[in-house]
Enzyme design. Structure first.
Site, PDB file in Angstrom:
ATOM      1  N   HIS A  64      47.674  53.012  38.129  1.00 40.19           N
ATOM      2  CA  HIS A  64      46.401  53.361  38.785  1.00 40.19           C
ATOM      3  C   HIS A  64      46.360  52.901  40.249  1.00 40.19           C
ATOM      4  O   HIS A  64      46.066  53.680  41.150  1.00 40.19           O
ATOM      5  CB  HIS A  64      45.243  52.686  38.045  1.00 40.19           C
ATOM      6  CG  HIS A  64      45.186  52.962  36.579  1.00 40.19           C
ATOM      7  ND1 HIS A  64      44.787  54.180  36.053  1.00 40.19           N
ATOM      8  CD2 HIS A  64      45.479  52.177  35.519  1.00 40.19           C
ATOM      9  CE1 HIS A  64      44.831  54.123  34.726  1.00 40.19           C
ATOM     10  NE2 HIS A  64      45.250  52.926  34.364  1.00 40.19           N
ATOM     11  N   ASP A  65      46.621  51.614  40.478  1.00 40.77           N
ATOM     12  CA  ASP A  65      46.421  51.028  41.813  1.00 40.77           C
ATOM     13  C   ASP A  65      47.442  51.521  42.825  1.00 40.77           C
ATOM     14  O   ASP A  65      47.142  51.618  44.024  1.00 40.77           O
ATOM     15  CB  ASP A  65      46.483  49.503  41.711  1.00 40.77           C
ATOM     16  CG  ASP A  65      45.373  48.950  40.841  1.00 40.77           C
ATOM     17  OD1 ASP A  65      45.554  47.850  40.276  1.00 40.77           O
ATOM     18  OD2 ASP A  65      44.330  49.622  40.701  1.00 40.77           O
TER      19      ASP A  65
END
Ligand code: RIB
Ligand code: CA
Length: 326
Positions: A247-248
């Protein structure tokens, strides 16, 4: 006539490492088009003491212990955090392998807000702020130093979900960890915000062969790949799919390579009432009563194979320099 090299994008990252945060941090320091000015740690996946130590371990691994790291909020602004994410990241935050990384370097004596404020104050060009955990530190920074908002070029935040959450049916973890802070940043500030939500980051999950390529790219990359195994095993057990949602790292790639993600401007709000919808991001109806009518650029699509290739290409340079991790 010689042309000047393109300016490197100054970055500040606020993070709760976190396995995908680990990939995101190393992606930032291996991106020649960006300059990581500093890192602030926040509670989130695991407790603040651990996220702060993990951020320093990861920077030491990359040979970047020169990057200042400060600790910020240990808890949300108002109500207690609903839940942590040790189930996915291990209680040490790095897949049970935190102690295979170098020891954490020194913690900056300033708190997160003061470190971020000092680095913004000293920046010669607008800074990209990249929160990849709960937004508590960012909300506190903007509330404490409104005079510094002109120094922020944009905020690129990983978080939120517009079509189904991962912490409740409708709420994503970072926003759900501090809905009041998220509402403040996404709906009440005038700083340009790009939001990288769960529905896109899930689509960008890396497959097993990508992880195998990373693992075969050198000692630092192999260690980074080993951190993802804990997460990979649990994702496969839960979904039957062999893929890891970084995600990040999707947010960091947008920060260092603006335009990677296609966005659509949407006025957002975050449900903060203690009732069932708490932590849900919604597209605010017209006729908003708030004084600041600020739309957020919500990332909706990208060239996923290209994104995978670009992240891998950058991470591979981690092992270009000194042969062994610091
Ligand atoms: O929902 C995904 C987000 O929550 C990521 O930032 C991950 O690190 C966790 O903090
Ligand atoms: Ca995170």
């Amino acid at each position: 006539m010689s042309t000047a090299p393109p300016a490197r994008i100054p970055l500040l990252i606020d993070t709760d490492p976190g396995i995908d945060d680990a990939v995101a941090l190393l992606l930032a320091v291996s991106s020649p088009d960006a300059r990581l000015l500093g890192v602030s740690a926040v509670f989130g996946n695991v407790g603040l003491e651990t996220t702060s130590a993990n951020a320093r371990r990861l920077l030491a691994l990359a040979g970047r212990a020169d990057v200042p790291v400060a600790a910020g909020a240990e808890r949300p602004l108002v109500f207690p955090q609903a839940q942590r994410a040790g189930e996915w990241h291990h209680e040490d935050g790095l897949g049970g392998r935190a102690d295979t990384l170098p020891a954490p370097g020194p913690l900056d004596p300033r708190g997160a807000v003061e470190l971020l404020a000092d680095l913004l104050r000293g920046a010669e060009e607008p800074v990209t702020l990249v929160p990849i955990g709960p937004l508590t530190n960012i909300a506190l920074l903007l509330a404490s130093h409104p005079e510094l908002t002109p120094k922020i070029g944009r905020i690129v935040a990983m978080g939120g979900a517009l079509s189904g959450g991962n912490t409740t049916a409708t709420a994503e973890f970072n926003v759900n960890s501090d809905p009041e802070a998220a509402h403040r940043v996404l709906a009440e500030e005038s700083v340009p915000v790009t939001l990288v939500p769960l529905e896109l980051t899930r689509r960008c999950a890396v497959p097993g062969d990508w992880l195998a390529e990373l693992a075969a790219s050198g000692p630092r990359c192999a260690l980074l790949a080993s951190l993802t195994e804990y997460y990979r095993t649990r994702i496969r057990a839960r979904t039957g799919v062999d893929a890891v949602p970084l995600h990040d790292a999707v947010a960091v790639l947008e920060a260092v390579l603006p335009g990677t993600l296609r966005t659509e401007a949407k006025p957002l709000a975050v449900a903060c009432a203690p009732a069932g919808q708490r932590g849900t991001v919604r597209i605010e109806a017209a006729g908003r009563s708030r004084p600041v009518d600020v739309a957020v650029d919500v990332a909706v699509d990208t060239d996923i194979p290209r994104l995978h290739a670009e992240i891998l290409r950058r991470l591979r340079t981690l092992d270009d320099s000194s042969p062994d991790p610091a």
